[in-house]
Design a protein around this motif. Structure first.
Motif, short mmCIF file in Angstrom:
data_model
loop_
_atom_site.label_atom_id
_atom_site.label_comp_id
_atom_site.label_asym_id
_atom_site.label_seq_id
_atom_site.Cartn_x
_atom_site.Cartn_y
_atom_site.Cartn_z
N VAL A 1 -8.00 3.92 -2.62
CA VAL A 1 -6.98 4.19 -1.94
C VAL A 1 -6.98 5.70 -1.36
CG1 VAL A 1 -4.52 4.99 -2.48
CG2 VAL A 1 -5.54 3.16 -3.82
N ASP A 2 -7.94 6.63 -1.78
CA ASP A 2 -7.78 7.89 -1.21
C ASP A 2 -9.18 8.16 -0.24
OD1 ASP A 2 -9.63 7.64 -3.15
OD2 ASP A 2 -9.38 9.61 -3.86
N TRP B 1 0.86 -1.35 0.16
CA TRP B 1 0.14 0.16 0.00
C TRP B 1 0.66 1.23 -0.06
CZ3 TRP B 1 -5.21 -0.03 -0.46
CH2 TRP B 1 -5.91 1.10 -0.29
N PHE C 1 2.00 -1.64 -7.32
CA PHE C 1 0.61 -1.33 -6.95
C PHE C 1 -0.47 -0.95 -7.84
CE2 PHE C 1 -2.44 0.73 -4.55
CZ PHE C 1 -2.93 -0.11 -3.48
N SER D 1 -7.95 -3.58 -1.33
CA SER D 1 -8.74 -3.24 -0.67
C SER D 1 -10.20 -3.01 -0.88
CB SER D 1 -8.28 -1.79 -0.07
OG SER D 1 -9.14 -1.15 0.67
#
Length: 208
Positions: free
Chosen positions: A152-153, A19, A119, A148
């Motif tokens: 990501v944000d 990550w 990633f 996830s």
């Protein structure tokens, strides 16, 4: 004849993707056999969320259960692999036409595979309605081949909370590109790390 186990875990390597901003995985020999006179001794540095791993609720909820408090029976038992490749988001809308009756563990193939040393710039995430939908179906574990269930944000972690609020636990970064949609037995036990917010797992499938 014993049934073959299918490994759906990411190999832990020093060049694997993690990550963004997280602790890179690193394995090295702290002491060699030449130094000790008897054995090699290895050392591992890693995030609890490196590679194939489970999220404990404490990861995103200060009051949530930690890894050592989880019921390990959640991570062992019948599971169904379903292919939803091509979906940018997955929730009730994408799953309601799929037969999910009678299963407690759902593993979703969201891509045809990816470079595990990079990633992903983009991956399938989950809608806020995912938790209630899976609860209605009696599902207690959701596995994804993405890093996830949220983007990501994301700061609100809507999918994480939706799943947790509805009693659904999370398994991330499984490797399903060589696995056909079908029913299997899943074994994906977390390490018993006291106080931890997550744990790497060696996840395997056995054909039923």
């Amino acid at each position: 004849m014993k049934q073959r186990l299918i490994d759906i875990s990411q190999p832990l390597t020093n060049d694997m993707a993690v990550w963004p901003g997280d602790t890179p995985f690193n394995f090295k020999l702290s002491f060699t056999k030449e130094q000790t006179g008897s054995v090699n001794i290895g050392q591992i540095t890693t995030s609890a969320h490196t590679g194939t791993h489970i999220d404990a609720p404490y990861h995103f909820d200060e009051q949530g259960k930690k890894v050592h408090e989880l019921d390990i029976n959640i991570y062992v038992g019948p599971a169904r692999v379903v292919d939803v490749t091509g979906c940018e988001m997955v929730g009730r809308e994408e799953l309601e036409h799929i037969d999910l009756e009678g299963i407690e563990r759902l593993l979703l193939k969201t891509s045809g595979g990816r470079d595990l040393n990079r990633f992903p710039e983009k991956f399938t995430v989950f809608r806020e309605n995912i938790g209630l939908f899976l609860k209605e179906k009696g599902i207690r574990l959701l596995g994804t081949d993405g890093p996830s269930v949220d983007a990501v944000d994301s700061k609100t972690m809507d999918a994480h909370h939706s799943l947790n609020d509805n009693g659904v636990y999370i398994l991330e970064n499984i490797v399903l590109n060589e696995v056909e949609p079908d029913d299997y037995e899943l074994i994906a036990l977390p390490l018993s790390i006291k106080g931890a917010d997550g744990s790497p797992v060696r996840a395997v499938l056995r054909q039923l």
